[in-house]
Design an enzyme around this catalytic site. Structure first.
Site, PDB file in Angstrom:
ATOM      1  N   GLU A  36      -6.667   5.170  -3.686  1.00 47.54           N
ATOM      2  CA  GLU A  36      -5.689   4.153  -4.038  1.00 47.54           C
ATOM      3  C   GLU A  36      -5.818   2.894  -3.193  1.00 47.54           C
ATOM      4  O   GLU A  36      -4.839   2.375  -2.661  1.00 47.54           O
ATOM      5  CB  GLU A  36      -4.253   4.715  -3.939  1.00 47.54           C
ATOM      6  CG  GLU A  36      -3.272   3.864  -4.712  1.00 47.54           C
ATOM      7  CD  GLU A  36      -1.900   4.545  -4.872  1.00 47.54           C
ATOM      8  OE1 GLU A  36      -1.790   5.764  -4.709  1.00 47.54           O
ATOM      9  OE2 GLU A  36      -0.963   3.811  -5.183  1.00 47.54           O
TER      10      GLU A  36
ATOM     11  N   HIS B 200      10.735   5.280  -8.858  1.00 48.41           N
ATOM     12  CA  HIS B 200      11.018   5.835  -7.534  1.00 48.41           C
ATOM     13  C   HIS B 200      12.365   5.340  -7.018  1.00 48.41           C
ATOM     14  O   HIS B 200      13.101   6.082  -6.366  1.00 48.41           O
ATOM     15  CB  HIS B 200       9.895   5.486  -6.553  1.00 48.41           C
ATOM     16  CG  HIS B 200       8.615   6.209  -6.851  1.00 48.41           C
ATOM     17  ND1 HIS B 200       7.378   5.744  -6.464  1.00 48.41           N
ATOM     18  CD2 HIS B 200       8.380   7.375  -7.508  1.00 48.41           C
ATOM     19  CE1 HIS B 200       6.438   6.578  -6.875  1.00 48.41           C
ATOM     20  NE2 HIS B 200       7.014   7.579  -7.511  1.00 48.41           N
TER      21      HIS B 200
ATOM     22  N   HIS C 235      11.821  13.223 -12.738  1.00 48.73           N
ATOM     23  CA  HIS C 235      10.822  12.186 -12.500  1.00 48.73           C
ATOM     24  C   HIS C 235      10.362  11.510 -13.791  1.00 48.73           C
ATOM     25  O   HIS C 235      10.324  10.281 -13.890  1.00 48.73           O
ATOM     26  CB  HIS C 235       9.633  12.782 -11.742  1.00 48.73           C
ATOM     27  CG  HIS C 235       8.499  11.818 -11.538  1.00 48.73           C
ATOM     28  ND1 HIS C 235       8.604  10.718 -10.698  1.00 48.73           N
ATOM     29  CD2 HIS C 235       7.247  11.757 -12.055  1.00 48.73           C
ATOM     30  CE1 HIS C 235       7.464  10.039 -10.715  1.00 48.73           C
ATOM     31  NE2 HIS C 235       6.623  10.656 -11.527  1.00 48.73           N
TER      32      HIS C 235
ATOM     33  N   LYS D 124      -6.853   9.673 -16.451  1.00 50.59           N
ATOM     34  CA  LYS D 124      -6.541   9.729 -15.021  1.00 50.59           C
ATOM     35  C   LYS D 124      -7.805   9.942 -14.206  1.00 50.59           C
ATOM     36  O   LYS D 124      -8.013   9.307 -13.168  1.00 50.59           O
ATOM     37  CB  LYS D 124      -5.518  10.825 -14.722  1.00 50.59           C
ATOM     38  CG  LYS D 124      -5.205  10.893 -13.228  1.00 50.59           C
ATOM     39  CD  LYS D 124      -3.844  11.419 -12.908  1.00 50.59           C
ATOM     40  CE  LYS D 124      -3.592  11.299 -11.405  1.00 50.59           C
ATOM     41  NZ  LYS D 124      -2.315  11.883 -11.007  1.00 50.59           N
TER      42      LYS D 124
ATOM     43  N   HIS E 162       6.402   3.054 -12.054  1.00 48.89           N
ATOM     44  CA  HIS E 162       6.799   3.949 -10.969  1.00 48.89           C
ATOM     45  C   HIS E 162       7.571   3.277  -9.840  1.00 48.89           C
ATOM     46  O   HIS E 162       8.280   3.960  -9.107  1.00 48.89           O
ATOM     47  CB  HIS E 162       5.575   4.693 -10.420  1.00 48.89           C
ATOM     48  CG  HIS E 162       5.169   5.865 -11.273  1.00 48.89           C
ATOM     49  ND1 HIS E 162       4.773   5.718 -12.586  1.00 48.89           N
ATOM     50  CD2 HIS E 162       5.121   7.201 -11.024  1.00 48.89           C
ATOM     51  CE1 HIS E 162       4.484   6.914 -13.098  1.00 48.89           C
ATOM     52  NE2 HIS E 162       4.685   7.830 -12.168  1.00 48.89           N
TER      53      HIS E 162
ATOM     54  N   ARG F 223      -6.421   2.465  -8.685  1.00 48.49           N
ATOM     55  CA  ARG F 223      -5.568   3.637  -8.871  1.00 48.49           C
ATOM     56  C   ARG F 223      -4.097   3.250  -8.942  1.00 48.49           C
ATOM     57  O   ARG F 223      -3.281   3.972  -9.519  1.00 48.49           O
ATOM     58  CB  ARG F 223      -5.810   4.650  -7.748  1.00 48.49           C
ATOM     59  CG  ARG F 223      -5.071   5.959  -7.964  1.00 48.49           C
ATOM     60  CD  ARG F 223      -5.616   7.103  -7.135  1.00 48.49           C
ATOM     61  NE  ARG F 223      -4.828   8.312  -7.359  1.00 48.49           N
ATOM     62  CZ  ARG F 223      -5.214   9.521  -7.046  1.00 48.49           C
ATOM     63  NH1 ARG F 223      -6.379   9.707  -6.479  1.00 48.49           N
ATOM     64  NH2 ARG F 223      -4.455  10.570  -7.284  1.00 48.49           N
TER      65      ARG F 223
ATOM     66  N   ARG G 278      -8.113  23.367   7.994  1.00 53.23           N
ATOM     67  CA  ARG G 278      -8.517  21.980   7.694  1.00 53.23           C
ATOM     68  C   ARG G 278      -9.215  21.846   6.342  1.00 53.23           C
ATOM     69  O   ARG G 278     -10.057  20.963   6.165  1.00 53.23           O
ATOM     70  CB  ARG G 278      -9.417  21.418   8.801  1.00 53.23           C
ATOM     71  CG  ARG G 278      -8.766  21.419  10.180  1.00 53.23           C
ATOM     72  CD  ARG G 278      -9.557  20.610  11.186  1.00 53.23           C
ATOM     73  NE  ARG G 278      -8.997  20.770  12.521  1.00 53.23           N
ATOM     74  CZ  ARG G 278      -9.417  21.664  13.401  1.00 53.23           C
ATOM     75  NH1 ARG G 278     -10.408  22.479  13.092  1.00 53.23           N
ATOM     76  NH2 ARG G 278      -8.850  21.744  14.586  1.00 53.23           N
TER      77      ARG G 278
ATOM     78  N   GLU H 228       4.565  10.398 -19.063  1.00 52.53           N
ATOM     79  CA  GLU H 228       3.293  10.117 -18.378  1.00 52.53           C
ATOM     80  C   GLU H 228       2.135  10.038 -19.377  1.00 52.53           C
ATOM     81  O   GLU H 228       1.176   9.291 -19.173  1.00 52.53           O
ATOM     82  CB  GLU H 228       2.999  11.168 -17.305  1.00 52.53           C
ATOM     83  CG  GLU H 228       4.038  11.259 -16.181  1.00 52.53           C
ATOM     84  CD  GLU H 228       3.883  10.182 -15.091  1.00 52.53           C
ATOM     85  OE1 GLU H 228       2.985   9.316 -15.205  1.00 52.53           O
ATOM     86  OE2 GLU H 228       4.675  10.210 -14.132  1.00 52.53           O
TER      87      GLU H 228
ATOM     88  N   LYS I   9      -3.952  14.172  -5.180  1.00 54.42           N
ATOM     89  CA  LYS I   9      -2.820  13.817  -4.321  1.00 54.42           C
ATOM     90  C   LYS I   9      -1.952  15.042  -4.114  1.00 54.42           C
ATOM     91  O   LYS I   9      -1.495  15.655  -5.076  1.00 54.42           O
ATOM     92  CB  LYS I   9      -1.981  12.713  -4.960  1.00 54.42           C
ATOM     93  CG  LYS I   9      -2.527  11.329  -4.764  1.00 54.42           C
ATOM     94  CD  LYS I   9      -1.450  10.310  -5.124  1.00 54.42           C
ATOM     95  CE  LYS I   9      -1.967   8.898  -5.033  1.00 54.42           C
ATOM     96  NZ  LYS I   9      -0.916   7.924  -5.408  1.00 54.42           N
TER      97      LYS I   9
ATOM     98  N   ASN J  82       0.590   3.685 -11.250  1.00 53.56           N
ATOM     99  CA  ASN J  82       1.993   3.518 -10.870  1.00 53.56           C
ATOM    100  C   ASN J  82       2.774   2.657 -11.853  1.00 53.56           C
ATOM    101  O   ASN J  82       3.903   2.265 -11.557  1.00 53.56           O
ATOM    102  CB  ASN J  82       2.087   2.922  -9.467  1.00 53.56           C
ATOM    103  CG  ASN J  82       1.617   3.916  -8.422  1.00 53.56           C
ATOM    104  OD1 ASN J  82       1.897   5.103  -8.530  1.00 53.56           O
ATOM    105  ND2 ASN J  82       0.892   3.435  -7.433  1.00 53.56           N
TER     106      ASN J  82
END
Lengths: 381, 381
Positions: A247, A262, A277, A237, A258, A251, A132, A196, A154, A255
């Site tokens: 997010e 995506h 990407h 960032k 994005h 945040r 965990r 990016e 992330k 995107n």
């Protein structure tokens, strides 16, 4: 702060990420990975490390990093996965978790991800999950990972239902961004990461975008501009992540481009041979600015300037640039609506009032998006 | 606070878990699950819910809960897994995550776990992971889950390397503990859960242990003592979790009896036909008190009193009580050392200076443990 030297003699830039209770440093510089053993040993004091890499990185960079860790008294268990997006799967997640457990890595030991975004995302989710939560160090080996995926916590894998849909927020304890590792990166991957970098300028730093227009050749060539670009990107960032780790708000600005990106990745079946990407992001950035201009939000000349700069470094900027085609407007729209960032069926885009003036635009009408995409496709665009 | 009534007319006890930023309520009472729809709708306002159950619970309790959710305007996707510990696997984790995604559950929707510890641990880890964190409601259907696993946010699955080794800390948004659901629970499962109830008294509430000695029949029979025991247990666990959510310190007290218990479960291959978790805990509690007495830490009569009470409700208290045998001392010791709670090879036990006087004992000598176990086995014990 003082600027310590790396073994290669270059300065090391420290970017601090002050998340309460989980603060960490990003250390940026040429050759800094050679000191990974000392850095990890001093800061985390682990007895053991699981070193997760892919087959390409294992050959190129893993021996030096493993040696550095072992020289600092850290026992290393190596876990090697195949390169490529398909590695971010449930099966590989199980394999990496079990590899960490087989290495008897305990909660106070460390999982080290050495590789690009795929390795970082997968190893990070495994580190978050084993017992965990285990300490986690990122040593990103691509520009994309150095400026984006290794920062912010992330982690995750893909599901048959979409990319990055299963994972955890798990902050690293340390990020070591050795810009010399990018010297051997294929130019296509450098360009993809560069999309990016440009994004940070487009979000809220118009001066940085202008700097990129003048200095991109130095970034690609490995001059001091590269370290500067990585540092500015990580700072940008980190600032957003500290404001909104999970997010719930700002945040989402990260995107920018994005939602389109995506959808394009989904349409091309996540086939990196067709579109990686960062290339999808480049097209997405150009589309976001053209769509903003069409909605009357920002000036058309900013959209032209964005596309012009991306194209000048060799990045795609139009739907027609997608090898094999980008489908039709309905297919693109459907691919967007499946996106996990859709909230209650309302489309949210990050749009821009100009370069460096991005904002979260909620409740965008699907019909407007469809008409825009249809016109882009009809224009060969 | 006022005590609202459940549909069955009984009082509802509210136990608040004040974790900063993630506070939640545990609602305890006979018939409270019938109001699950209203409770979830009012507090979380989800559009959709994924209802995760096992095949046994799906038949007994899922229709009523699904109806209650739908009557409150929440669209329900049902996900049914097989009962039993083997369900806490990587494969079922993938299946539940994909089921949640197929149900188009978004981050502000909710995953509801209706079942015992297996369902709660599995569904909770899936809820933690899908979109990196979805809201999660527990409706525990066993005594063990109501007093232990549904409270505190530990979720996870098993690895070939051991139990609960892969998971997340993910707090529920609400726990609905309907004590009437236990009316149909097999007595063996009631007893197993009861071992954890007793544990709270043994940790730091000697008065509650004495109350249990006098009132256990009411707990088993479904009298008001049952609600009281669940409430006291949840309060005890919540207090410890709030002090130490991630088990860096005091939370380890909850492992009283568990180092022995995990070893016994490992030795018996997690075969519930031989030994269920609560039975292993009962033996572990008795062993922890006898070992404490042997080390001169606490009085022998307390050890006798603990074992006497556990035996009086029909729980096992000796290694000889393990069907098929508990192996030899070395096998037991080896099974203990594999335990995830071992830190850097030093054995940590929770031991007791007396009933209600438990403490974290670090650096316990493996030789002392081996000799104790050998004597217990030799004594038929």
């Amino acid at each position: 702060m003082t600027a310590p030297s790396s073994p290669a003699g270059g300065a090391i830039t420290r970017v601090h990420v002050p998340l309460p209770g989980r603060e960490y440093d990003i250390l940026i510089g040429r050759g800094v990975a050679a000191t990974a053993g000392t850095l990890v040993a001093e800061r985390l004091k682990p007895a053991r490390a699981a070193l997760v890499t892919d087959e390409n990185v294992a050959a190129a960079h893993a021996p030096a990093v493993a040696d550095a860790l072992e020289a600092a008294g850290i026992a290393v268990t190596r876990i090697v996965v195949p390169p490529g997006e398909a590695t971010k799967s449930y099966g590989r997640f199980a394999e990496v978790c079990d590899g960490i457990l087989a290495g008897r890595i305990e909660r106070r030991d460390v999982v080290v991800a050495l590789g690009g975004g795929v390795v970082g995302d997968l190893a990070g989710f495994a580190a978050a999950s084993v017992r965990r939560g285990s300490a986690f160090v990122q040593i990103p080996t691509t520009l994309l990972a150095q400026v984006d995926s290794s920062v912010g916590g992330k982690t995750g894998i893909n599901s048959p239902h979409g990319k990055n849909l299963v994972g955890a927020f798990h902050q690293p304890s340390l990020v070591i961004a050795d810009t010399a590792l990018l010297d051997t990166l294929p130019v296509r991957e450098m360009r993809a990461g560069y999309a990016e970098v440009v994004k940070y300028g487009l979000i809220d730093q118009p001066g940085f975008f202008a700097w990129c227009e003048s200095n991109w050749r130095g970034i690609f060539a490995g001059g001091p501009e590269r370290d500067e670009a990585v540092a500015v990107s990580c700072r940008a960032k980190a600032a957003i992540v500290v404001r909104d780790e999970r997010e719930d708000g700002d945040r989402a600005l990260l995107n920018l481009g994005h939602t389109f990106a995506h959808a394009l990745e989904r349409i091309t079946g996540y086939d990196g041979a067709r579109l990686v990407h960062g290339e999808a992001v480049a097209i997405g950035l150009a589309l976001a600015f053209r769509f903003s201009a069409r909605l009357g939000l920002g000036p058309g000349q900013d959209a032209s300037r964005v596309a012009g700069h991306l194209a000048s470094v060799g990045l795609p900027t139009r739907l027609a640039d997608v090898p094999g085609g980008a489908g039709d407007a309905d297919a693109l729209l459907d691919a967007m609506f499946q996106d996990k960032k859709v909230s209650r069926g309302a489309l949210t885009f990050i749009l821009a009032r100009g370069i460096g003036q991005s904002f979260i635009a909620r409740g965008i009408d699907a019909g407007d998006v469809r008409a825009f995409l249809a016109d882009e496709l009809a224009a060969g665009g």
